[in-house]
Design a protein around this motif. Structure first.
Motif, PDB file in Angstrom:
ATOM      1  N   LYS A   1      46.356  47.524  66.392  1.00  0.00           N
ATOM      2  CA  LYS A   1      46.561  46.607  65.153  1.00  0.00           C
ATOM      3  C   LYS A   1      45.558  45.486  65.637  1.00  0.00           C
ATOM      4  O   LYS A   1      45.265  45.113  66.767  1.00  0.00           O
ATOM      5  CB  LYS A   1      47.884  46.046  64.876  1.00  0.00           C
ATOM      6  CG  LYS A   1      48.716  47.461  64.500  1.00  0.00           C
ATOM      7  CD  LYS A   1      50.003  46.860  64.082  1.00  0.00           C
ATOM      8  CE  LYS A   1      50.958  47.897  63.616  1.00  0.00           C
ATOM      9  NZ  LYS A   1      52.248  47.492  63.121  1.00  0.00           N
ATOM     10  N   ASN A   2      44.746  44.875  64.587  1.00  0.00           N
ATOM     11  CA  ASN A   2      43.903  43.743  64.657  1.00  0.00           C
ATOM     12  C   ASN A   2      44.764  42.425  64.816  1.00  0.00           C
ATOM     13  O   ASN A   2      46.131  42.795  64.823  1.00  0.00           O
ATOM     14  CB  ASN A   2      43.058  43.729  63.801  1.00  0.00           C
ATOM     15  CG  ASN A   2      43.669  43.185  62.320  1.00  0.00           C
ATOM     16  OD1 ASN A   2      44.853  43.045  62.167  1.00  0.00           O
ATOM     17  ND2 ASN A   2      42.850  43.641  61.269  1.00  0.00           N
ATOM     18  N   LYS A   3      44.190  41.455  64.941  1.00  0.00           N
ATOM     19  CA  LYS A   3      44.857  40.148  65.296  1.00  0.00           C
ATOM     20  C   LYS A   3      46.046  39.688  63.911  1.00  0.00           C
ATOM     21  O   LYS A   3      46.914  38.660  64.289  1.00  0.00           O
ATOM     22  CB  LYS A   3      43.886  38.822  65.272  1.00  0.00           C
ATOM     23  CG  LYS A   3      43.028  39.167  66.633  1.00  0.00           C
ATOM     24  CD  LYS A   3      41.991  38.046  66.799  1.00  0.00           C
ATOM     25  CE  LYS A   3      41.208  38.190  68.221  1.00  0.00           C
ATOM     26  NZ  LYS A   3      40.226  37.288  67.963  1.00  0.00           N
ATOM     27  N   LEU A   4      45.659  40.327  62.839  1.00  0.00           N
ATOM     28  CA  LEU A   4      46.441  40.152  61.829  1.00  0.00           C
ATOM     29  C   LEU A   4      47.719  41.185  61.841  1.00  0.00           C
ATOM     30  O   LEU A   4      48.399  41.138  60.649  1.00  0.00           O
ATOM     31  CB  LEU A   4      45.674  39.995  60.411  1.00  0.00           C
ATOM     32  CG  LEU A   4      44.399  39.094  60.335  1.00  0.00           C
ATOM     33  CD1 LEU A   4      43.712  39.101  58.960  1.00  0.00           C
ATOM     34  CD2 LEU A   4      44.880  37.790  60.227  1.00  0.00           C
ATOM     35  N   GLY A   5      47.703  41.961  62.668  1.00  0.00           N
ATOM     36  CA  GLY A   5      48.627  42.928  62.714  1.00  0.00           C
ATOM     37  C   GLY A   5      48.597  44.190  61.760  1.00  0.00           C
ATOM     38  O   GLY A   5      49.723  44.759  61.544  1.00  0.00           O
ATOM     39  N   VAL A   6      47.652  44.405  61.309  1.00  0.00           N
ATOM     40  CA  VAL A   6      47.002  45.548  60.565  1.00  0.00           C
ATOM     41  C   VAL A   6      46.587  46.580  61.537  1.00  0.00           C
ATOM     42  O   VAL A   6      45.577  46.351  62.148  1.00  0.00           O
ATOM     43  CB  VAL A   6      46.096  45.076  59.436  1.00  0.00           C
ATOM     44  CG1 VAL A   6      45.637  46.323  58.466  1.00  0.00           C
ATOM     45  CG2 VAL A   6      46.748  43.917  58.462  1.00  0.00           C
ATOM     46  N   HIS A   7      46.884  47.787  60.996  1.00  0.00           N
ATOM     47  CA  HIS A   7      46.281  49.075  61.875  1.00  0.00           C
ATOM     48  C   HIS A   7      44.858  48.976  61.611  1.00  0.00           C
ATOM     49  O   HIS A   7      44.342  48.563  60.330  1.00  0.00           O
ATOM     50  CB  HIS A   7      46.897  50.362  61.146  1.00  0.00           C
ATOM     51  CG  HIS A   7      48.136  50.666  61.837  1.00  0.00           C
ATOM     52  ND1 HIS A   7      48.359  51.300  62.611  1.00  0.00           N
ATOM     53  CD2 HIS A   7      49.422  50.384  60.997  1.00  0.00           C
ATOM     54  CE1 HIS A   7      49.732  51.292  63.125  1.00  0.00           C
ATOM     55  NE2 HIS A   7      50.368  50.885  61.859  1.00  0.00           N
TER      56      HIS A   7
END
Length: 132
Positions: free
Chosen positions: A105-111
């Motif tokens: 996941k990225n820094k925003l918590g999105v896959h």
């Protein structure tokens, strides 16, 4: 089976035995041409993919079938399957339903949309994140 029967015929005859029962699959987004991931398939995974139109793979780490999106909701729908000349590698051209195919996941918590989210600088040998 001779090369002509594999390379020049209309017969779908994947060469699983040549690669120990598993074939590599490049997963490419139909709309953008982006490479999303690379995975492995066995005969059962290909058959399930053809039946359901959902990308199904063989998990080499878990030793079992894996339907992308089953737990994450990030389903990969098959638009087209390309078969190479030797019938021992595939390209799945797909539509993605959800955020992305990567388990990270990225820094925003999105896959992440793609497992290929970094680029190598050949001079410094450092990785650069491609995310916007």
């Amino acid at each position: 089976m001779n090369n002509s029967e594999i390379e020049e015929s209309n017969q779908f005859n994947l060469q699983f035995d040549k690669r120990g029962g598993l074939l590599p699959v490049v997963v490419q987004e139909s709309e953008t041409g982006d490479i999303l991931m690379i995975a492995s398939v066995n005969r059962e995974a290909v058959d399930r993919t053809l039946e359901t139109k959902k990308a199904t793979f063989w998990s080499t780490s878990r030793n079992k079938l894996w339907v992308k999106g089953e737990t994450s909701g990030n389903t990969i729908w098959i638009d087209e399957i390309l078969v190479d000349c030797d019938q021992d590698a595939l390209v799945y051209k797909v539509r993605l339903e959800g955020d992305g195919v990567c388990h990270t996941k990225n820094k925003l918590g999105v896959h992440r949309k793609s497992c290929f989210y970094r680029s190598l600088n050949p001079d410094s040998k450092e990785l650069t994140f491609l995310e916007k």
